[in-house]
Design a protein around this motif. Structure first.
Motif, PDB file in Angstrom:
ATOM      1  N   TYR A 185       0.842  -1.202   0.000  1.00 37.03           N
ATOM      2  CA  TYR A 185       0.000   0.000   0.000  1.00 37.03           C
ATOM      3  C   TYR A 185       0.876   1.251   0.000  1.00 37.03           C
ATOM      4  O   TYR A 185       0.696   2.164  -0.802  1.00 37.03           O
ATOM      5  CB  TYR A 185      -0.913  -0.061   1.226  1.00 37.03           C
ATOM      6  CG  TYR A 185      -1.721   1.171   1.530  1.00 37.03           C
ATOM      7  CD1 TYR A 185      -2.897   1.436   0.837  1.00 37.03           C
ATOM      8  CD2 TYR A 185      -1.336   2.043   2.543  1.00 37.03           C
ATOM      9  CE1 TYR A 185      -3.669   2.553   1.147  1.00 37.03           C
ATOM     10  CE2 TYR A 185      -2.105   3.153   2.857  1.00 37.03           C
ATOM     11  CZ  TYR A 185      -3.262   3.399   2.154  1.00 37.03           C
ATOM     12  OH  TYR A 185      -4.025   4.506   2.462  1.00 37.03           O
ATOM     13  N   ARG A 186       1.849   1.266   0.904  1.00 34.21           N
ATOM     14  CA  ARG A 186       2.748   2.426   0.993  1.00 34.21           C
ATOM     15  C   ARG A 186       3.606   2.569  -0.265  1.00 34.21           C
ATOM     16  O   ARG A 186       3.850   3.680  -0.735  1.00 34.21           O
ATOM     17  CB  ARG A 186       3.625   2.325   2.239  1.00 34.21           C
ATOM     18  CG  ARG A 186       2.875   2.618   3.529  1.00 34.21           C
ATOM     19  CD  ARG A 186       3.798   2.731   4.733  1.00 34.21           C
ATOM     20  NE  ARG A 186       4.353   1.460   5.150  1.00 34.21           N
ATOM     21  CZ  ARG A 186       3.775   0.597   5.974  1.00 34.21           C
ATOM     22  NH1 ARG A 186       2.602   0.879   6.475  1.00 34.21           N
ATOM     23  NH2 ARG A 186       4.362  -0.521   6.307  1.00 34.21           N
ATOM     24  N   LYS A 240       0.195   9.164  -0.488  1.00 39.02           N
ATOM     25  CA  LYS A 240      -0.550   8.481   0.574  1.00 39.02           C
ATOM     26  C   LYS A 240      -1.483   9.441   1.316  1.00 39.02           C
ATOM     27  O   LYS A 240      -2.666   9.142   1.505  1.00 39.02           O
ATOM     28  CB  LYS A 240       0.410   7.820   1.554  1.00 39.02           C
ATOM     29  CG  LYS A 240      -0.271   7.033   2.661  1.00 39.02           C
ATOM     30  CD  LYS A 240       0.778   6.361   3.548  1.00 39.02           C
ATOM     31  CE  LYS A 240       0.174   5.686   4.720  1.00 39.02           C
ATOM     32  NZ  LYS A 240      -0.234   6.589   5.784  1.00 39.02           N
ATOM     33  N   ALA A 241      -1.001  10.573   1.712  1.00 36.52           N
ATOM     34  CA  ALA A 241      -1.827  11.530   2.464  1.00 36.52           C
ATOM     35  C   ALA A 241      -3.010  11.998   1.616  1.00 36.52           C
ATOM     36  O   ALA A 241      -4.148  12.078   2.112  1.00 36.52           O
ATOM     37  CB  ALA A 241      -0.991  12.703   2.929  1.00 36.52           C
ATOM     38  N   PHE A 297      -4.372  10.397  -0.921  1.00 36.41           N
ATOM     39  CA  PHE A 297      -5.247   9.239  -1.121  1.00 36.41           C
ATOM     40  C   PHE A 297      -6.187   9.075   0.061  1.00 36.41           C
ATOM     41  O   PHE A 297      -7.384   8.841  -0.107  1.00 36.41           O
ATOM     42  CB  PHE A 297      -4.401   7.975  -1.319  1.00 36.41           C
ATOM     43  CG  PHE A 297      -5.198   6.700  -1.368  1.00 36.41           C
ATOM     44  CD1 PHE A 297      -5.802   6.291  -2.546  1.00 36.41           C
ATOM     45  CD2 PHE A 297      -5.319   5.888  -0.242  1.00 36.41           C
ATOM     46  CE1 PHE A 297      -6.533   5.102  -2.602  1.00 36.41           C
ATOM     47  CE2 PHE A 297      -6.040   4.706  -0.288  1.00 36.41           C
ATOM     48  CZ  PHE A 297      -6.650   4.312  -1.469  1.00 36.41           C
ATOM     49  N   GLU A 298      -5.671   9.190   1.250  1.00 35.48           N
ATOM     50  CA  GLU A 298      -6.465   8.970   2.453  1.00 35.48           C
ATOM     51  C   GLU A 298      -7.533  10.033   2.655  1.00 35.48           C
ATOM     52  O   GLU A 298      -8.484   9.827   3.401  1.00 35.48           O
ATOM     53  CB  GLU A 298      -5.544   8.830   3.669  1.00 35.48           C
ATOM     54  CG  GLU A 298      -4.747   7.536   3.590  1.00 35.48           C
ATOM     55  CD  GLU A 298      -3.719   7.357   4.686  1.00 35.48           C
ATOM     56  OE1 GLU A 298      -3.504   8.289   5.493  1.00 35.48           O
ATOM     57  OE2 GLU A 298      -3.126   6.269   4.743  1.00 35.48           O
ATOM     58  N   GLN A 299      -7.410  11.184   1.982  1.00 36.63           N
ATOM     59  CA  GLN A 299      -8.406  12.242   2.075  1.00 36.63           C
ATOM     60  C   GLN A 299      -9.558  12.045   1.081  1.00 36.63           C
ATOM     61  O   GLN A 299     -10.593  12.684   1.207  1.00 36.63           O
ATOM     62  CB  GLN A 299      -7.747  13.613   1.846  1.00 36.63           C
ATOM     63  CG  GLN A 299      -6.685  13.968   2.864  1.00 36.63           C
ATOM     64  CD  GLN A 299      -7.215  13.981   4.288  1.00 36.63           C
ATOM     65  OE1 GLN A 299      -8.287  14.499   4.551  1.00 36.63           O
ATOM     66  NE2 GLN A 299      -6.467  13.391   5.215  1.00 36.63           N
ATOM     67  N   ASP A 317     -14.352   7.196  -0.782  1.00 30.76           N
ATOM     68  CA  ASP A 317     -14.116   5.786  -1.078  1.00 30.76           C
ATOM     69  C   ASP A 317     -14.151   5.489  -2.576  1.00 30.76           C
ATOM     70  O   ASP A 317     -13.289   4.782  -3.086  1.00 30.76           O
ATOM     71  CB  ASP A 317     -15.135   4.928  -0.327  1.00 30.76           C
ATOM     72  CG  ASP A 317     -14.627   3.537  -0.026  1.00 30.76           C
ATOM     73  OD1 ASP A 317     -13.452   3.405   0.378  1.00 30.76           O
ATOM     74  OD2 ASP A 317     -15.412   2.577  -0.204  1.00 30.76           O
ATOM     75  N   LYS A 334     -11.046   6.775  -4.261  1.00 21.26           N
ATOM     76  CA  LYS A 334      -9.895   5.916  -3.940  1.00 21.26           C
ATOM     77  C   LYS A 334      -9.871   4.711  -4.854  1.00 21.26           C
ATOM     78  O   LYS A 334      -8.836   4.346  -5.406  1.00 21.26           O
ATOM     79  CB  LYS A 334      -9.957   5.444  -2.476  1.00 21.26           C
ATOM     80  CG  LYS A 334      -9.687   6.497  -1.456  1.00 21.26           C
ATOM     81  CD  LYS A 334      -9.858   5.932  -0.058  1.00 21.26           C
ATOM     82  CE  LYS A 334      -9.682   7.021   0.976  1.00 21.26           C
ATOM     83  NZ  LYS A 334      -9.923   6.532   2.337  1.00 21.26           N
ATOM     84  N   TYR A 340      -6.139   0.750  -3.273  1.00 23.16           N
ATOM     85  CA  TYR A 340      -7.442   0.470  -2.670  1.00 23.16           C
ATOM     86  C   TYR A 340      -7.551  -1.015  -2.316  1.00 23.16           C
ATOM     87  O   TYR A 340      -8.027  -1.377  -1.241  1.00 23.16           O
ATOM     88  CB  TYR A 340      -8.561   0.885  -3.627  1.00 23.16           C
ATOM     89  CG  TYR A 340      -9.945   0.722  -3.041  1.00 23.16           C
ATOM     90  CD1 TYR A 340     -10.467   1.675  -2.179  1.00 23.16           C
ATOM     91  CD2 TYR A 340     -10.718  -0.394  -3.348  1.00 23.16           C
ATOM     92  CE1 TYR A 340     -11.734   1.530  -1.637  1.00 23.16           C
ATOM     93  CE2 TYR A 340     -11.986  -0.556  -2.800  1.00 23.16           C
ATOM     94  CZ  TYR A 340     -12.487   0.411  -1.957  1.00 23.16           C
ATOM     95  OH  TYR A 340     -13.737   0.263  -1.411  1.00 23.16           O
ATOM     96  N   ARG A 372      -5.498  -1.807   0.699  1.00 20.66           N
ATOM     97  CA  ARG A 372      -6.177  -1.262   1.882  1.00 20.66           C
ATOM     98  C   ARG A 372      -7.311  -2.198   2.306  1.00 20.66           C
ATOM     99  O   ARG A 372      -7.495  -2.461   3.498  1.00 20.66           O
ATOM    100  CB  ARG A 372      -6.710   0.129   1.559  1.00 20.66           C
ATOM    101  CG  ARG A 372      -7.305   0.847   2.721  1.00 20.66           C
ATOM    102  CD  ARG A 372      -7.598   2.299   2.305  1.00 20.66           C
ATOM    103  NE  ARG A 372      -8.018   3.066   3.428  1.00 20.66           N
ATOM    104  CZ  ARG A 372      -9.298   3.350   3.683  1.00 20.66           C
ATOM    105  NH1 ARG A 372     -10.246   2.951   2.879  1.00 20.66           N
ATOM    106  NH2 ARG A 372      -9.597   4.066   4.743  1.00 20.66           N
ATOM    107  N   GLN A 384      -7.736  -4.306   5.833  1.00 23.56           N
ATOM    108  CA  GLN A 384      -8.937  -4.236   6.675  1.00 23.56           C
ATOM    109  C   GLN A 384      -9.568  -5.611   6.877  1.00 23.56           C
ATOM    110  O   GLN A 384     -10.024  -5.931   7.978  1.00 23.56           O
ATOM    111  CB  GLN A 384      -9.943  -3.252   6.073  1.00 23.56           C
ATOM    112  CG  GLN A 384      -9.470  -1.820   6.184  1.00 23.56           C
ATOM    113  CD  GLN A 384     -10.364  -0.832   5.445  1.00 23.56           C
ATOM    114  OE1 GLN A 384     -11.111  -1.203   4.541  1.00 23.56           O
ATOM    115  NE2 GLN A 384     -10.280   0.432   5.830  1.00 23.56           N
TER     116      GLN A 384
END
Length: 174
Positions: free
Chosen positions: A88-89, A96-97, A99-101, A104, A107, A115, A118, A122
């Motif tokens: 993912y990283r 990354k920052a 993407f996280e904002q 869904d 993404k 995605y 991620r 999960q």
């Protein structure tokens, strides 16, 4: 075949599936594994309700074997999670920052590979939670089996006073 042996067989099968998923990197089976773990919790509760005070030493050993399988599965889940997080990283890098904002859907369409990793992470978190719950339930069940063997009565009975032991050391009672 006892219900604990059946549980052990299912755990062994799931452990093999999880190990194969870990080796291949294929995560299609993870959802099925999570579903089967949920069913195992129900099977364990059923097995626990059928216990008697005569629960044998072999049944307790089978339960220990089940817990050992669970711990191996926990290690495999942890490895899959670590690999998914690393990938993912790597895929996102400096994005990354940002993407996280994103929402869904954004993404998923903008960074499908990230995605997916991620989602895998999960799913593994959910599987890990289920494994911990099963482990705790098995630990409780083993304790009840041990208590039942000690008391010779019901699995929920208290240890009678005359069955407790005292040890003395230099005149002190422990």
């Amino acid at each position: 075949m006892s219900s604990i042996q059946q549980l052990q067989g299912t755990l062994s099968q799931l452990s093999g599936q999880l190990a194969a998923a870990e080796q291949s990197g294929s995560m299609e089976e993870v959802g099925a594994i999570a579903g089967q773990l949920g069913q195992l919790q129900t099977a364990l509760q059923s097995a626990q309700s059928g216990l008697t005070s005569e629960a044998s030493e072999s049944a307790r050993q089978e339960l220990v074997n089940c817990r050992m399988l669970l711990h191996g599965m926990m290690n495999a889940v942890e490895a899959i999670q670590a690999r998914a997080a690393e990938q993912y990283r790597q895929v996102l890098g400096e994005n990354k920052a940002a993407f996280e904002q994103l929402a869904d859907a954004a993404k998923q369409s903008g960074y499908p590979e990230a995605y997916q990793y991620r989602q895998i992470f999960q799913q593994m978190a959910e599987v890990s939670q289920q494994l911990r719950q099963l482990d705790g339930s098995m630990l409780d069940m083993g304790y009840q089996m041990e208590r039942g063997a000690q008391t010779g009565g019901s699995l929920n009975g208290a240890v009678p006073i005359e069955e407790t032991t005292m040890d003395t050391h230099d005149g002190w009672t422990i």
